[in-house]
Design a protein around this motif. Structure first.
Motif, PDB file in Angstrom:
ATOM      1  N   VAL A 168     -50.773 -37.913 101.370  1.00 33.32           N
ATOM      2  CA  VAL A 168     -49.689 -38.299 100.473  1.00 33.32           C
ATOM      3  C   VAL A 168     -50.037 -39.112  99.285  1.00 33.32           C
ATOM      4  O   VAL A 168     -50.848 -40.149  99.499  1.00 33.32           O
ATOM      5  N   LEU A 169     -49.624 -38.512  98.084  1.00 25.32           N
ATOM      6  CA  LEU A 169     -50.036 -39.475  96.743  1.00 25.32           C
ATOM      7  C   LEU A 169     -48.652 -40.008  96.412  1.00 25.32           C
ATOM      8  O   LEU A 169     -47.497 -39.691  96.704  1.00 25.32           O
ATOM      9  N   VAL A 170     -48.982 -40.976  95.352  1.00 28.02           N
ATOM     10  CA  VAL A 170     -47.728 -41.597  94.768  1.00 28.02           C
ATOM     11  C   VAL A 170     -48.031 -41.323  93.195  1.00 28.02           C
ATOM     12  O   VAL A 170     -49.103 -41.259  92.684  1.00 28.02           O
ATOM     13  N   LEU A 171     -46.666 -40.993  92.534  1.00 25.12           N
ATOM     14  CA  LEU A 171     -46.790 -40.513  91.240  1.00 25.12           C
ATOM     15  C   LEU A 171     -46.075 -41.585  90.313  1.00 25.12           C
ATOM     16  O   LEU A 171     -45.016 -42.208  90.693  1.00 25.12           O
ATOM     17  N   CYS A 172     -46.190 -41.540  88.861  1.00 18.49           N
ATOM     18  CA  CYS A 172     -45.540 -42.429  88.134  1.00 18.49           C
ATOM     19  C   CYS A 172     -45.886 -41.985  86.577  1.00 18.49           C
ATOM     20  O   CYS A 172     -46.824 -41.385  86.470  1.00 18.49           O
ATOM     21  N   VAL A 198     -37.257 -44.599  93.358  1.00 17.34           N
ATOM     22  CA  VAL A 198     -37.839 -43.477  93.754  1.00 17.34           C
ATOM     23  C   VAL A 198     -36.944 -42.233  93.444  1.00 17.34           C
ATOM     24  O   VAL A 198     -35.650 -42.178  93.336  1.00 17.34           O
ATOM     25  N   VAL A 199     -37.682 -41.189  93.028  1.00 22.22           N
ATOM     26  CA  VAL A 199     -37.323 -39.742  92.802  1.00 22.22           C
ATOM     27  C   VAL A 199     -37.501 -39.227  94.147  1.00 22.22           C
ATOM     28  O   VAL A 199     -38.512 -38.966  94.414  1.00 22.22           O
ATOM     29  N   GLY A 200     -36.165 -39.024  94.867  1.00 19.40           N
ATOM     30  CA  GLY A 200     -35.973 -38.473  96.043  1.00 19.40           C
ATOM     31  C   GLY A 200     -36.328 -36.879  96.078  1.00 19.40           C
ATOM     32  O   GLY A 200     -35.961 -36.340  95.270  1.00 19.40           O
ATOM     33  N   ILE A 201     -36.711 -36.502  97.249  1.00 25.16           N
ATOM     34  CA  ILE A 201     -36.992 -34.908  97.491  1.00 25.16           C
ATOM     35  C   ILE A 201     -35.921 -34.572  98.742  1.00 25.16           C
ATOM     36  O   ILE A 201     -35.659 -35.378  99.614  1.00 25.16           O
ATOM     37  N   HIS A 202     -35.539 -33.302  98.865  1.00 24.16           N
ATOM     38  CA  HIS A 202     -34.823 -32.919  99.865  1.00 24.16           C
ATOM     39  C   HIS A 202     -34.887 -33.434 101.242  1.00 24.16           C
ATOM     40  O   HIS A 202     -35.822 -33.687 101.897  1.00 24.16           O
ATOM     41  N   VAL A 235     -41.654 -33.722  89.864  1.00 26.46           N
ATOM     42  CA  VAL A 235     -42.758 -34.142  89.057  1.00 26.46           C
ATOM     43  C   VAL A 235     -42.102 -34.358  87.562  1.00 26.46           C
ATOM     44  O   VAL A 235     -42.356 -35.386  86.694  1.00 26.46           O
ATOM     45  N   ARG A 236     -41.078 -33.357  87.130  1.00 27.23           N
ATOM     46  CA  ARG A 236     -40.533 -33.610  85.924  1.00 27.23           C
ATOM     47  C   ARG A 236     -39.944 -34.736  85.774  1.00 27.23           C
ATOM     48  O   ARG A 236     -39.707 -35.369  84.686  1.00 27.23           O
ATOM     49  N   MET A 237     -38.893 -35.138  86.649  1.00 29.18           N
ATOM     50  CA  MET A 237     -38.257 -36.348  86.816  1.00 29.18           C
ATOM     51  C   MET A 237     -39.104 -37.568  86.560  1.00 29.18           C
ATOM     52  O   MET A 237     -38.813 -38.574  86.136  1.00 29.18           O
ATOM     53  N   VAL A 238     -40.109 -37.612  87.388  1.00 30.02           N
ATOM     54  CA  VAL A 238     -41.276 -38.647  87.206  1.00 30.02           C
ATOM     55  C   VAL A 238     -41.684 -38.737  86.069  1.00 30.02           C
ATOM     56  O   VAL A 238     -41.919 -39.674  85.158  1.00 30.02           O
ATOM     57  N   GLU A 239     -42.054 -37.546  85.384  1.00 29.05           N
ATOM     58  CA  GLU A 239     -42.545 -37.764  83.913  1.00 29.05           C
ATOM     59  C   GLU A 239     -41.617 -38.199  83.036  1.00 29.05           C
ATOM     60  O   GLU A 239     -41.859 -38.890  82.058  1.00 29.05           O
ATOM     61  N   ALA A 240     -40.247 -37.866  83.328  1.00 35.42           N
ATOM     62  CA  ALA A 240     -39.313 -38.442  82.319  1.00 35.42           C
ATOM     63  C   ALA A 240     -38.840 -39.834  82.775  1.00 35.42           C
ATOM     64  O   ALA A 240     -38.177 -40.306  81.684  1.00 35.42           O
ATOM     65  N   LEU A 247     -45.925 -37.170  96.803  1.00 32.87           N
ATOM     66  CA  LEU A 247     -46.340 -35.719  96.634  1.00 32.87           C
ATOM     67  C   LEU A 247     -47.396 -35.495  97.702  1.00 32.87           C
ATOM     68  O   LEU A 247     -48.198 -36.433  97.751  1.00 32.87           O
ATOM     69  N   ARG A 248     -47.438 -34.290  98.462  1.00 28.10           N
ATOM     70  CA  ARG A 248     -48.407 -33.985  99.247  1.00 28.10           C
ATOM     71  C   ARG A 248     -49.861 -33.507  98.057  1.00 28.10           C
ATOM     72  O   ARG A 248     -49.385 -32.977  97.146  1.00 28.10           O
ATOM     73  N   SER A 249     -51.049 -33.561  98.616  1.00 23.72           N
ATOM     74  CA  SER A 249     -52.195 -33.332  97.799  1.00 23.72           C
ATOM     75  C   SER A 249     -52.222 -31.763  97.733  1.00 23.72           C
ATOM     76  O   SER A 249     -52.606 -31.374  96.926  1.00 23.72           O
ATOM     77  N   THR A 250     -51.628 -31.021  98.784  1.00 17.46           N
ATOM     78  CA  THR A 250     -51.595 -29.623  98.583  1.00 17.46           C
ATOM     79  C   THR A 250     -50.685 -29.282  97.318  1.00 17.46           C
ATOM     80  O   THR A 250     -50.837 -27.950  96.881  1.00 17.46           O
ATOM     81  N   SER A 251     -49.865 -30.103  96.852  1.00 16.30           N
ATOM     82  CA  SER A 251     -49.061 -29.684  95.692  1.00 16.30           C
ATOM     83  C   SER A 251     -49.499 -30.448  94.369  1.00 16.30           C
ATOM     84  O   SER A 251     -48.934 -30.362  93.314  1.00 16.30           O
ATOM     85  N   LEU A 252     -50.914 -30.927  94.250  1.00 17.28           N
ATOM     86  CA  LEU A 252     -51.311 -31.470  93.371  1.00 17.28           C
ATOM     87  C   LEU A 252     -51.365 -30.707  91.774  1.00 17.28           C
ATOM     88  O   LEU A 252     -51.421 -31.332  90.674  1.00 17.28           O
TER      89      LEU A 252
END
Length: 298
Positions: A168-172, A198-202, A235-240, A247-252
């Protein structure tokens, strides 16, 4: 007693799995009315009700639970027999049935499947994307040869191998207050980042479950500013600048072309693995053996 009908048996198992005649019919590519008719005719022949039907769906009766358990056993035996027959040929033809979660199809699995397809042109690939619960149910029902699920699922009844890391990764974003700490590249604890929006996921996904369990253990609630349905949207909402994300590392690969910063969480629960899962009692056909061998090399 009428002869056992494998088609109706598959439909009964599907309805029990999805809890809905409509969803089962959609999965089995058959009209809902046909599913309902087959089940009603079967119940009439057996003299018992297999399902309690309501506006909320279809729920197994005690008799239905016994019948479905028997159907699953028979369907598994039929699937295993078909698998054994493949080895009587030269192994150049056959099929490989895979039940895959979305996260597994975001990692190295697609490239591995492409390599396998190129070297095994006579092997048909049946690849179905589904939740981990449904993937494991497909294994129980003999409808998949291999499943790919995260290691936080109950897989004790199966044989498993680690397929790849899925941490599990954290993004900003670069202008987020956490950016300087994340740019160092050093793993960071969940408690150190959980105070930020946090930007939440489903909901109900494996990652969502992991994060909520971690938040509960730390005695805090994650403050969600916005919730999205897909990881590209996250990813787009975090970037904004709408908050941090996980995010999981498989989605890096979703970060390619963005300026989003990511680092691994240091908590033990965040060190996840993606597993390949199979039933230990099922025979290993040549297509399955060769796929597993290729997966171990890459």
């Amino acid at each position: 007693m009428q002869p056992f009908d494998p088609v109706t048996a598959r439909l009964v198992v599907a309805v029990s799995r999805y809890g809905s005649i409509g969803r089962a019919a959609e999965h089995e590519n058959i009209a809902p009315s046909a599913v309902s008719r087959r089940i009603s005719e079967l119940e009439a022949r057996l003299g018992v009700a297999l399902f309690d039907r309501s506006l909320q769906g279809a729920r197994l009766t005690p008799a239905g639970e016994v019948y479905v358990a028997g159907c699953r056993e028979i369907l598994r035996q039929v699937a295993d027999l078909s698998t054994q027959m493949v080895d009587f040929s030269a192994g150049t033809r056959g099929s490989l049935r895979l039940a895959c979660t979305s996260s597994s199809l975001s990692g190295r699995l697609p490239e591995l499947l492409a390599a396998y397809a190129q070297s095994h042109p006579g092997i048909g690939l049946d690849i179905q994307e589904m939740s981990a619960a449904l993937a494991l149910a497909a294994m129980d029902d003999g409808q998949a040869d291999i499943a790919f699920v995260a290691d936080n699922n109950d897989v004790a009844r199966f044989e498993t191998e680690v397929f790849e890391d899925d941490n599990v990764l954290v993004l900003c974003s670069p202008d987020h207050p956490l950016a300087a700490r994340l740019q160092s590249g050093k793993p960071i604890s969940f408690d150190a980042v959980a105070e930020h929006e946090v930007v939440g996921i489903h909901q109900s996904g494996a990652l969502d479950r992991l994060l909520n369990e971690a938040a509960a253990r730390s005695g805090r609630a994650l403050g969600e500013r916005v919730r999205v349905e897909t990881f590209p949207s996250l990813v787009r909402m975090v970037e904004a600048g709408f908050g941090i994300g996980f995010l999981r590392s498989t989605s890096l690969h979703l970060l390619a072309g963005t300026d989003v910063i990511s680092v691994r969480l240091s908590d033990a629960w965040a060190s996840r693995k993606l597993l390949s899962v199979r039933r230990g009692s099922s025979p290993l056909s040549r297509p399955i053996r060769e796929f597993l061998a290729l997966a171990r090399k890459r």
